[in-house]
Each structure stands twice: as structure tokens, then as C-alpha cells.
Design an enzyme around this catalytic site. Sequence first.
Site, PDB file in Angstrom:
ATOM      1  N   CYS A  85       0.791  -1.087   0.084  1.00 30.94           N
ATOM      2  CA  CYS A  85      -0.105  -0.069   0.025  1.00 30.94           C
ATOM      3  C   CYS A  85       0.755   1.458  -0.030  1.00 30.94           C
ATOM      4  O   CYS A  85       1.437   1.653  -0.964  1.00 30.94           O
ATOM      5  CB  CYS A  85      -1.138  -0.113   1.220  1.00 30.94           C
ATOM      6  SG  CYS A  85      -2.262   1.127   0.924  1.00 30.94           S
ATOM      7  N   HIS A 180      -3.707  -5.356   0.616  1.00 33.32           N
ATOM      8  CA  HIS A 180      -3.041  -5.784   1.930  1.00 33.32           C
ATOM      9  C   HIS A 180      -2.928  -7.408   2.091  1.00 33.32           C
ATOM     10  O   HIS A 180      -4.231  -8.096   2.271  1.00 33.32           O
ATOM     11  CB  HIS A 180      -3.949  -5.169   3.183  1.00 33.32           C
ATOM     12  CG  HIS A 180      -3.749  -3.677   3.329  1.00 33.32           C
ATOM     13  ND1 HIS A 180      -2.683  -3.396   4.121  1.00 33.32           N
ATOM     14  CD2 HIS A 180      -4.256  -2.518   2.569  1.00 33.32           C
ATOM     15  CE1 HIS A 180      -2.735  -1.963   4.050  1.00 33.32           C
ATOM     16  NE2 HIS A 180      -3.600  -1.492   3.404  1.00 33.32           N
ATOM     17  N   GLU A 182      -1.748  -9.088   4.252  1.00 33.08           N
ATOM     18  CA  GLU A 182      -1.528  -9.416   5.605  1.00 33.08           C
ATOM     19  C   GLU A 182      -2.824  -9.837   6.376  1.00 33.08           C
ATOM     20  O   GLU A 182      -2.979 -10.505   7.277  1.00 33.08           O
ATOM     21  CB  GLU A 182      -0.791  -8.293   6.568  1.00 33.08           C
ATOM     22  CG  GLU A 182      -1.517  -7.022   6.712  1.00 33.08           C
ATOM     23  CD  GLU A 182      -1.246  -6.211   5.600  1.00 33.08           C
ATOM     24  OE1 GLU A 182      -1.476  -4.825   5.825  1.00 33.08           O
ATOM     25  OE2 GLU A 182      -0.836  -6.494   4.567  1.00 33.08           O
TER      26      GLU A 182
END
Length: 525
Positions: A85, A180, A182
Site C-alpha cells: 500500500c 493488503h 496481511e
Amino acid sequence: MNDLKKSPLLILDFGSQYTQLIARRVREMGVYCEIYPYHINHEQFKKLNPCGVILSGGPSTVTHDANPRAPQWLFESDLPLLGICYGMQTMAVQLGGQVHSSALREFGYAELRLHGHSQLLSNIEDRTAVDGSALLDVWMSHGDKVTELPPGFKVICETRNAPIAGMADESRQMYGLQFHPEVTHTLQGLRILQRFVVDICKAPTEWTPEHIIDEAINKIREQVGTEKVLLGLSGGVDSSVVAALLHRAIGEQLVCVFVDTGLLRLNEAEQVLSMFGRHMGIRIIAVNAEDKFLTALKGVTCPEEKRKIIGRTFIEVFDEEAQKLTDIKWLAQGTIYPDVIESAATSTNDAAVVIKSHHNVGGLPDTLNLKLLEPIRELFKDEVRQVGLELGLPHDMVYRHPFPGPGLGVRILAEVKKEYADILRKADAIFIEELHNAQLYHKISQAFAVFLPVKSVGVMGDGRRYDYVICLRAVETVDFMTAHWSQLPWDFLGKVSNRIINEVEGVSRVTYDISGKPPATIEWE
């Protein structure tokens, strides 16, 4: 054994709410990683000898020159780099690309289409399009986007609103992802991170509970030698794991102090003393300080003031006991990695607002003049639990729901009185017992009862009652930063309510809290 931290993966933090989540995902792979601020010193960086670097997301915009940038020397380090990002955007700008604010912002799920072949994303997909392209469901959270690639980079994926949703310079092993990986919403996110960390960075995968324990024991013995260690044992997960770890490392050199504040859960003091004292053979000094705490809290209703009084009184009691022990040289604490990260102020968001002071009772007295021992300071909470299981602690203890440091003091929404604490203790115990009986306890993240300082009319038999109200709270969450209220079965809630009203004297009504976080916090105070 080899040092588990000799070549860590580094995560440079630009202030993202997900930075710790990146680190947890990397640790899940068995890879040791550390979080540092984005402006890390070059000499410190070289001493760490990392195998690769991840640049986190962040709340800023790279379109403003004054906002955070990665060190320029990082891009000349010949190490594999992954920007996520904001991390991708600053990488693009610093290497000669362009980023612009977009009217078409992306927040939430997006369908990602892969472009050709890249080492980072090849053979990773959720499904395929009609033309055979690999598709991924990913989580986006951005307003800016890369509009021009830096020299040497190619596009590796796109979404409808972000034609450059991922980029790569394979020759220099530099990668950027606008989404993202994660977060759990990106279904293949862990595979993508694993591809970068394990396959591209060649990070060693030796960070396991067994190895962590072995290294911790060796380090403790090396530090402590034959000297004695003092630990404030609360019965919570962190201090329990520290107690078990220290006991295995140094045996009778460990002395624990357990303070019964009068604000613990039902039978909690007896359970802690039985487990660690009688069963494990750890020396425990038990102090019943209920009267001291209740006296200090008399007339106080402000939640923040209650926290401060409980913390201050705990320190006084602990200090008093510690002064009696003249042969102690070390003070052990259950500091864990999130505490270290927060105290080091790695976040770039200096304007963060304190919602409430931290629950954990901290700040043990400087007057003790003891050396500090923090054997689990490099572990996240989930790693602490895994180490606890490996050390032989019971599953129910290791996976017990969180309990605030001030105890029932912040679950009594009034002046703290023994009468109120006794009522709340019994109601809470019934709620937790029934969650276990219904096999619901481990399906939710946290559950507890709250004592409300209001009275309500009730009827028992032919008599009229005017008694207190108990509110039940149960939430489901991944990281405790956000939470959903748990939709427990109505018949279950009815059974719990019936038991509390019938078995706990002084309660005439039971309610259920259906507030999420945000806007509410998980605890009421």
C-alpha cells in the site's frame, strides 16, 4: 543451536494499523522478524543483517513531499523489498515513478487480475477468468494510486480502479502491492507473504516454540547465573508463561509474589496458588490485600481514577513484599512484543488519541533497584500461548479470555464495594461456566459480566424485588482492534439469565450488550 535472530526479516513501519499483523503473519511461517520505524539508522540496519525488508502501509499520502519516505539507501542495498500500500507508493515515487490521488478510491474487497508471470504471484489464485487469467479476492484500503511505473518495473496485477495494483522489478527483487496481503480478507495473503519471505528472501524457518524455549532458557541462565529472580504473578497468560519458563530455566531461584486485590474472578487466587505452588513447586508469596484496595477505592467512580489507584496500590503492596526479600537481584516482567513496539513509538501517527489508559498494571517500582528480566519481550500474544502449551501449561489457562489488570474494578460501573464485587464474581462465573458447558467459550474471543449501578423491579414468588442489573458481554475479534458482538443463541442467553437471577442474591435483571467496536470499546470502562 544457532541464533534464531541472526538474519531477521525487517518490517519498516509507516504508521499502518496493520503493521503488527504483518509481523504476526511472518512469525506464523516460523520466520523471526522485527518492526522498526521507517527512518531506521543505516548503521543499525547493517548490524541487524536482515534477509529482506517489508515496507508497511500508512495513513499519509506520498503526494506531499513532507510525508514519510523510506531511506534512499535502502533501494541500493541489494536486499529483496516488498512495499505494501503506502510502502508500494513511496517505493514507486522514490525510484522514479508517479503517484496521484484518485477520485476512484478502493476500500474493502476488490477482484484482482494477475498479469503474466511474476515470482511473487505465480500459481496463486482464487479462481480463473473466462480468458484464463488468474483472479484473487483482495482487501484494498487506499485513495492514492501508482500512475506511472519506475524504470525497470512491470505491472503484475490490476483491479478495475487500479491499473497498477502490483509491480515488480524481478532483477532487483523489488515488489509492490497496492492491496493488503496481511489481512485475512485477502484469502491467499499468507501464501503471497510466504512466497516473498521464504522463497524470495530465503528466510530461515526456525522460529518455533521449541527453539524459542531453548534459546530463552539459555539466555536466562547466562544472564541470571545463580542469582534470584522476583516475579509478580497475576495468573494471566503472560505472567504464567514467564513463571513456567523461569522455573524450567532456574528452578528454586525464582520467587513469585501473588497479590489478591479482591477484584479477581471467582476462585482465581486458589487456582493460581494450586497450579504454580502445589503442582509446579514454585515458591509463591501470597498477599491478601483486598481491604487495602477497597479502602483506596472508597468513594471513587471515575474509571481512569480507579485504574490509577489500583495500579498505584498494587505497586505499594508489591514493593512492601519485595523489600522483605534481601537476596533478590532480578525483577522479571511479562512484557510482550506489542508493548515494546508501542513504548518505542514506532508508529508515525504522533497525534493518536488515548482512548483509555492500558489495562495491564505496569510501572513496578524503581526503588527496588533490581535488574530487569523480560524473557518474552520478543513474542506476540499468540506466540506466548504456543510457548505456554509447549511448557506444559493447561490449555484452559493458556487460552483463557483476556482479563483487565484492574480486574473487576473496571467492570463495576460505580464505586467499588465488596458487595458489588461478590455479586459480579458469581454472575461472571455462571456465564463462563455455561459457555464452557455449551462448547461456546473457545468460539468467542472474550466474554464477561458487568455490574450496573442501577436497580430494577423484579418479582420472585409472590414478593417484589428491587435489585441490581447485570449485563453480559461477548465479542468476536481477530486482533481486538475491532470486534463484533457475539450472536449467542437465545436459549443459551435465557438459561444464563435464569441461573444468575435465581442463584445470585441481589440481581433482578440480566441484559445483553449488542454493541460492536467501534463505536463501543470491548470493556465498559
